[in-house]
Scaffold this motif. Structure first.
Motif, PDB file in Angstrom:
ATOM      1  N   ASP A 117     -22.623   9.129  -6.086  1.00 35.43           N
ATOM      2  CA  ASP A 117     -21.813   8.724  -7.237  1.00 35.43           C
ATOM      3  C   ASP A 117     -20.498   8.118  -6.751  1.00 35.43           C
ATOM      4  OD1 ASP A 117     -20.379   8.586  -9.599  1.00 35.43           O
ATOM      5  OD2 ASP A 117     -20.993  10.562 -10.293  1.00 35.43           O
ATOM      6  N   SER A 118     -19.999   7.120  -7.477  1.00 44.79           N
ATOM      7  CA  SER A 118     -18.715   6.511  -7.119  1.00 44.79           C
ATOM      8  C   SER A 118     -17.556   7.486  -7.311  1.00 44.79           C
ATOM      9  CB  SER A 118     -18.472   5.253  -7.953  1.00 44.79           C
ATOM     10  OG  SER A 118     -18.418   5.567  -9.334  1.00 44.79           O
ATOM     11  N   ALA A 119     -17.829   8.655  -7.859  1.00 47.31           N
ATOM     12  CA  ALA A 119     -16.775   9.665  -8.051  1.00 47.31           C
ATOM     13  C   ALA A 119     -16.082  10.020  -6.747  1.00 47.31           C
ATOM     14  CB  ALA A 119     -17.363  10.928  -8.680  1.00 47.31           C
ATOM     15  N   ILE A 120     -16.810   9.940  -5.634  1.00 47.04           N
ATOM     16  CA  ILE A 120     -16.184  10.321  -4.365  1.00 47.04           C
ATOM     17  C   ILE A 120     -15.134   9.307  -3.914  1.00 47.04           C
ATOM     18  CG2 ILE A 120     -18.270  11.519  -3.623  1.00 47.04           C
ATOM     19  CD1 ILE A 120     -18.600   9.271  -1.539  1.00 47.04           C
ATOM     20  N   MET A 121     -15.075   8.143  -4.591  1.00 46.10           N
ATOM     21  CA  MET A 121     -14.091   7.126  -4.215  1.00 46.10           C
ATOM     22  C   MET A 121     -12.832   7.148  -5.076  1.00 46.10           C
ATOM     23  SD  MET A 121     -16.272   3.701  -3.248  1.00 46.10           S
ATOM     24  CE  MET A 121     -16.807   3.351  -4.918  1.00 46.10           C
ATOM     25  N   ILE A 122     -12.822   7.934  -6.155  1.00 45.14           N
ATOM     26  CA  ILE A 122     -11.702   7.832  -7.088  1.00 45.14           C
ATOM     27  C   ILE A 122     -10.469   8.590  -6.626  1.00 45.14           C
ATOM     28  CG2 ILE A 122     -13.333   7.613  -8.999  1.00 45.14           C
ATOM     29  CD1 ILE A 122     -12.399  10.416  -9.910  1.00 45.14           C
ATOM     30  N   GLY A 123     -10.586   9.332  -5.524  1.00 49.17           N
ATOM     31  CA  GLY A 123      -9.482  10.184  -5.113  1.00 49.17           C
ATOM     32  C   GLY A 123      -8.349   9.491  -4.390  1.00 49.17           C
ATOM     33  N   HIS A 124      -8.511   8.212  -4.054  1.00 52.02           N
ATOM     34  CA  HIS A 124      -7.435   7.532  -3.328  1.00 52.02           C
ATOM     35  C   HIS A 124      -6.229   7.324  -4.251  1.00 52.02           C
ATOM     36  CE1 HIS A 124      -5.307   4.464  -0.970  1.00 52.02           C
ATOM     37  NE2 HIS A 124      -5.967   4.972   0.061  1.00 52.02           N
ATOM     38  N   PRO A 125      -5.007   7.571  -3.747  1.00 51.85           N
ATOM     39  CA  PRO A 125      -3.808   7.440  -4.594  1.00 51.85           C
ATOM     40  C   PRO A 125      -3.680   6.074  -5.264  1.00 51.85           C
ATOM     41  CG  PRO A 125      -3.251   8.519  -2.523  1.00 51.85           C
ATOM     42  CD  PRO A 125      -4.680   8.089  -2.403  1.00 51.85           C
ATOM     43  N   THR A 126      -4.059   5.005  -4.560  1.00 55.53           N
ATOM     44  CA  THR A 126      -3.972   3.663  -5.151  1.00 55.53           C
ATOM     45  C   THR A 126      -4.863   3.549  -6.379  1.00 55.53           C
ATOM     46  OG1 THR A 126      -3.430   2.620  -3.037  1.00 55.53           O
ATOM     47  CG2 THR A 126      -4.362   1.205  -4.734  1.00 55.53           C
ATOM     48  N   THR A 127      -6.082   4.071  -6.289  1.00 54.24           N
ATOM     49  CA  THR A 127      -7.022   4.011  -7.414  1.00 54.24           C
ATOM     50  C   THR A 127      -6.483   4.762  -8.625  1.00 54.24           C
ATOM     51  OG1 THR A 127      -8.860   3.901  -5.848  1.00 54.24           O
ATOM     52  CG2 THR A 127      -9.407   4.450  -8.117  1.00 54.24           C
TER      53      THR A 127
ATOM     54  N   THR B 156     -10.390  -0.591  -4.330  1.00 49.79           N
ATOM     55  CA  THR B 156      -9.442  -0.072  -3.338  1.00 49.79           C
ATOM     56  C   THR B 156      -9.970  -0.133  -1.914  1.00 49.79           C
ATOM     57  OG1 THR B 156      -8.469   1.375  -5.021  1.00 49.79           O
ATOM     58  CG2 THR B 156      -7.992   1.898  -2.722  1.00 49.79           C
ATOM     59  N   PRO B 157     -11.181   0.371  -1.616  1.00 51.00           N
ATOM     60  CA  PRO B 157     -11.654   0.275  -0.225  1.00 51.00           C
ATOM     61  C   PRO B 157     -11.908  -1.152   0.223  1.00 51.00           C
ATOM     62  CG  PRO B 157     -13.381   1.163  -1.639  1.00 51.00           C
ATOM     63  CD  PRO B 157     -12.121   1.164  -2.443  1.00 51.00           C
ATOM     64  N   LEU B 158     -12.340  -2.019  -0.695  1.00 55.18           N
ATOM     65  CA  LEU B 158     -12.653  -3.402  -0.312  1.00 55.18           C
ATOM     66  C   LEU B 158     -11.397  -4.213  -0.001  1.00 55.18           C
ATOM     67  CD1 LEU B 158     -15.590  -4.336  -2.732  1.00 55.18           C
ATOM     68  CD2 LEU B 158     -15.705  -3.579  -0.358  1.00 55.18           C
ATOM     69  N   VAL B 159     -10.269  -3.841  -0.621  1.00 54.59           N
ATOM     70  CA  VAL B 159      -9.004  -4.535  -0.323  1.00 54.59           C
ATOM     71  C   VAL B 159      -8.132  -3.696   0.613  1.00 54.59           C
ATOM     72  CG1 VAL B 159      -9.056  -5.803  -2.499  1.00 54.59           C
ATOM     73  CG2 VAL B 159      -7.800  -3.638  -2.372  1.00 54.59           C
ATOM     74  N   LYS B 160      -8.747  -2.673   1.213  1.00 58.20           N
ATOM     75  CA  LYS B 160      -8.084  -1.816   2.202  1.00 58.20           C
ATOM     76  C   LYS B 160      -6.818  -1.166   1.661  1.00 58.20           C
ATOM     77  CE  LYS B 160      -9.997  -4.530   6.017  1.00 58.20           C
ATOM     78  NZ  LYS B 160      -9.733  -5.366   7.203  1.00 58.20           N
ATOM     79  N   GLY B 161      -6.875  -0.724   0.419  1.00 56.15           N
ATOM     80  CA  GLY B 161      -5.774   0.029  -0.169  1.00 56.15           C
ATOM     81  C   GLY B 161      -4.619  -0.815  -0.665  1.00 56.15           C
ATOM     82  N   ASN B 162      -4.783  -2.140  -0.703  1.00 51.04           N
ATOM     83  CA  ASN B 162      -3.708  -3.028  -1.158  1.00 51.04           C
ATOM     84  C   ASN B 162      -3.465  -2.812  -2.658  1.00 51.04           C
ATOM     85  OD1 ASN B 162      -2.140  -5.254  -2.059  1.00 51.04           O
ATOM     86  ND2 ASN B 162      -2.858  -6.511  -0.361  1.00 51.04           N
ATOM     87  N   PHE B 163      -2.321  -2.214  -2.981  1.00 50.36           N
ATOM     88  CA  PHE B 163      -1.989  -1.875  -4.368  1.00 50.36           C
ATOM     89  C   PHE B 163      -1.915  -3.129  -5.241  1.00 50.36           C
ATOM     90  CE2 PHE B 163       0.983  -1.148  -7.823  1.00 50.36           C
ATOM     91  CZ  PHE B 163       0.616   0.082  -8.318  1.00 50.36           C
ATOM     92  N   PHE B 164      -1.318  -4.191  -4.734  1.00 47.87           N
ATOM     93  CA  PHE B 164      -1.145  -5.426  -5.496  1.00 47.87           C
ATOM     94  C   PHE B 164      -2.498  -6.025  -5.888  1.00 47.87           C
ATOM     95  CE2 PHE B 164      -0.881 -10.124  -5.385  1.00 47.87           C
ATOM     96  CZ  PHE B 164      -0.082 -10.319  -6.503  1.00 47.87           C
ATOM     97  N   ARG B 165      -3.385  -6.145  -4.912  1.00 47.89           N
ATOM     98  CA  ARG B 165      -4.694  -6.738  -5.217  1.00 47.89           C
ATOM     99  C   ARG B 165      -5.530  -5.823  -6.103  1.00 47.89           C
ATOM    100  NH1 ARG B 165      -7.046 -10.858  -0.664  1.00 47.89           N
ATOM    101  NH2 ARG B 165      -5.061 -11.855  -0.164  1.00 47.89           N
TER     102      ARG B 165
ATOM    103  N   ASN C  25       0.836  -1.191   0.000  1.00 46.28           N
ATOM    104  CA  ASN C  25       0.000   0.000   0.000  1.00 46.28           C
ATOM    105  C   ASN C  25       0.874   1.245   0.000  1.00 46.28           C
ATOM    106  OD1 ASN C  25       0.656   0.656   2.785  1.00 46.28           O
ATOM    107  ND2 ASN C  25      -0.725  -1.009   3.367  1.00 46.28           N
ATOM    108  N   ILE C  26       0.253   2.370  -0.210  1.00 54.30           N
ATOM    109  CA  ILE C  26       0.994   3.621  -0.353  1.00 54.30           C
ATOM    110  C   ILE C  26       1.856   3.898   0.871  1.00 54.30           C
ATOM    111  CG2 ILE C  26       0.769   6.108  -0.666  1.00 54.30           C
ATOM    112  CD1 ILE C  26       0.092   4.489  -3.152  1.00 54.30           C
ATOM    113  N   GLU C  27       1.326   3.629   2.055  1.00 54.83           N
ATOM    114  CA  GLU C  27       2.069   3.891   3.279  1.00 54.83           C
ATOM    115  C   GLU C  27       3.312   3.008   3.371  1.00 54.83           C
ATOM    116  OE1 GLU C  27      -1.187   3.322   3.142  1.00 54.83           O
ATOM    117  OE2 GLU C  27      -1.915   5.364   3.532  1.00 54.83           O
ATOM    118  N   ASN C  28       3.173   1.721   3.023  1.00 59.92           N
ATOM    119  CA  ASN C  28       4.318   0.809   3.043  1.00 59.92           C
ATOM    120  C   ASN C  28       5.393   1.238   2.059  1.00 59.92           C
ATOM    121  OD1 ASN C  28       3.046  -0.766   4.947  1.00 59.92           O
ATOM    122  ND2 ASN C  28       2.315  -2.299   3.493  1.00 59.92           N
TER     123      ASN C  28
END
Length: 422
Positions: free
Chosen positions: A299-309, A349-358, A213-216
């Motif tokens: 709208d799902s637009a509010i979810m697109i702001g995460h760096p992983t997404t 992204t939210p369902l995998v808790k920000g896991n970039f790989f998944r 994830n981004i933090e790691n």
């Protein structure tokens, strides 16, 4: 019918930046909020959507030329041209089903809430076009059976509401925005896929333990792990793939870095605006409906702001074009909707808790499904477009919408076809 179409067109033309603050203000007053507090919340949310719209325009403006350049560089020549979701929504709302869909879905939503069959009040009315799309295809494939078309739209709506209910707590916790859920059909269709892929991943040794994830990344590589720097690097790589060593590559790098920084800050406005409304809704429900839960569907637009997404969606653009070329049976040339891949993976992204790989692996699977299902919908969409007088692109006799490769809609519409023997 013309009057209904005109009203539908007027409402949908207002967009989220106008309609949502009005709806939130009315909702706040119904929930017994003070007028001043309701106005501030409504305007804050409206400002959030204005900011989000600017970010989406920036993202699309940056990635649309990239998509065109990559299509030319890969030399793709497929039969069904992706015309994008704006064209699809116009086509969907232009049909008989589409003209009726807003009042029907809104009334259906109120009935479901009163029967406690959903916890979502979907105020995202401009995205009702997804239900109009599935209803219109079912109407066509069932031999112009209006009842079957409306029933398919309502079933699709109900499934989206239930998925929104199931995922609401995860979305609220991950983004720290209380009292919301996401019933947008493009996004909800990916949720069962994520659940299935999670079950598979959790059974694979070693792979199941990969959690990037981004933090790691930031802890391990320092400055290179900052969203600003990562976005700039990804933008530069995309630019070099698309344009080569030109100034456009540097422009794209800076734009992607800016998006990575600005998006999370814009999303924080929604938390600020929705917190008072959510609290008022909780108190209202406690007093009148014995603690019945109640979420505002957005709208799902509010979810697109995460760096992983954002990072994963950028990587998926060239991957999707390669998939379009190599997948047997695919006929869709992803084009107009390539810049909207963020919406197609927003729930991951939210369902995998920000896991970039998944997020990346699941995103690739979702892209494969989008290509095949949008191929399956292409002929139906083209027929509807012709029926309502939509002008097809000069370089294509058949059109598709890549982002509307919705497997739930595809199953429902094919059931309608089977039932009527078409």
């Amino acid at each position: 019918m013309n009057t209904i179409i005109s009203i539908t067109n007027f409402i949908t033309s207002l967009g989220s930046t106008v309609m949502l603050p009005i709806i939130i203000l009315i909702l706040g007053l119904i929930l017994k909020m003070k007028l001043s507090k309701a106005i501030v919340s409504a305007l804050t949310i409206g400002v959030g959507f204005v900011g989000l719209g600017l970010i989406i325009d920036l993202l699309s403006g940056a990635l649309d030329p990239v998509a065109k350049a990559l299509v030319e560089r890969f030399g793709l020549d497929l039969t069904a041209l992706d015309v994008g979701w704006p064209a699809a929504s116009a086509i969907a709302f232009g049909t008989t089903i589409g003209a009726l869909i807003i009042p029907i879905i809104f009334l259906f939503n109120i009935i479901l809430l009163s029967l406690k069959l959903t916890k979502t009040l979907d105020v995202d009315i401009w995205n009702y076009w997804h239900f109009a799309f599935s209803g219109s295809i079912a109407y066509l494939w069932s031999g112009n059976n209006l009842i079957i078309g409306i029933v398919v739209a309502l079933i699709h709506c109900f499934i989206s509401f239930k998925i929104a209910d199931i995922t609401a707590s995860k979305v609220q916790t991950f983004f720290n925005i209380p009292g919301i859920s996401i019933p947008q059909a493009e996004a909800t269709a990916t949720v069962p896929i994520v659940f299935i892929l999670d079950k598979i991943m959790d059974r694979i040794p070693v792979i199941k333990d990969i959690n990037i994830n981004i933090e790691n990344i930031q802890n391990k590589v320092g400055i290179l792990g900052l969203p600003l720097v990562m976005g700039t690097i990804i933008g530069l790589i995309l630019g070099l793939l698309s344009y080569g060593f030109k100034k456009e590559s540097l422009n794209l790098a800076i734009q992607m870095g800016a998006i990575m920084v600005l998006c999370p800050r814009i999303i924080s406005l929604f938390m600020e605006g929705f917190a008072p409304v959510s609290e008022a809704a909780r108190e209202f429900m406690q007093k009148r409906f014995k603690n019945q839960e109640f979420n505002i569907g957005l709208d799902s637009a509010i979810m697109i702001g995460h760096p992983t997404t954002i990072l994963v969606s950028s990587i998926l653009i060239p991957i999707t074009l390669i998939l379009a070329f190599i997948l047997p049976g695919n006929k869709v040339l992803p084009f107009a909707d390539l810049a909207s891949i963020t919406f197609s993976i927003a729930f991951v992204t939210p369902l995998v808790k920000g896991n970039f790989f998944r997020t990346l692996v699941y995103g690739i699977v979702i892209m494969v499904l989008l290509l095949y299902i949008s191929t399956g919908f292409a002929s139906g969409l083209t027929d509807i477009a012709r029926n309502i007088g939509y002008e097809l692109p000069e370089d294509s006799s058949i059109i598709a919408v890549f982002s509307e490769g919705n497997w739930i809609a595809y199953i429902l519409t094919n059931i309608a076809r089977l039932i009527t023997g078409n």
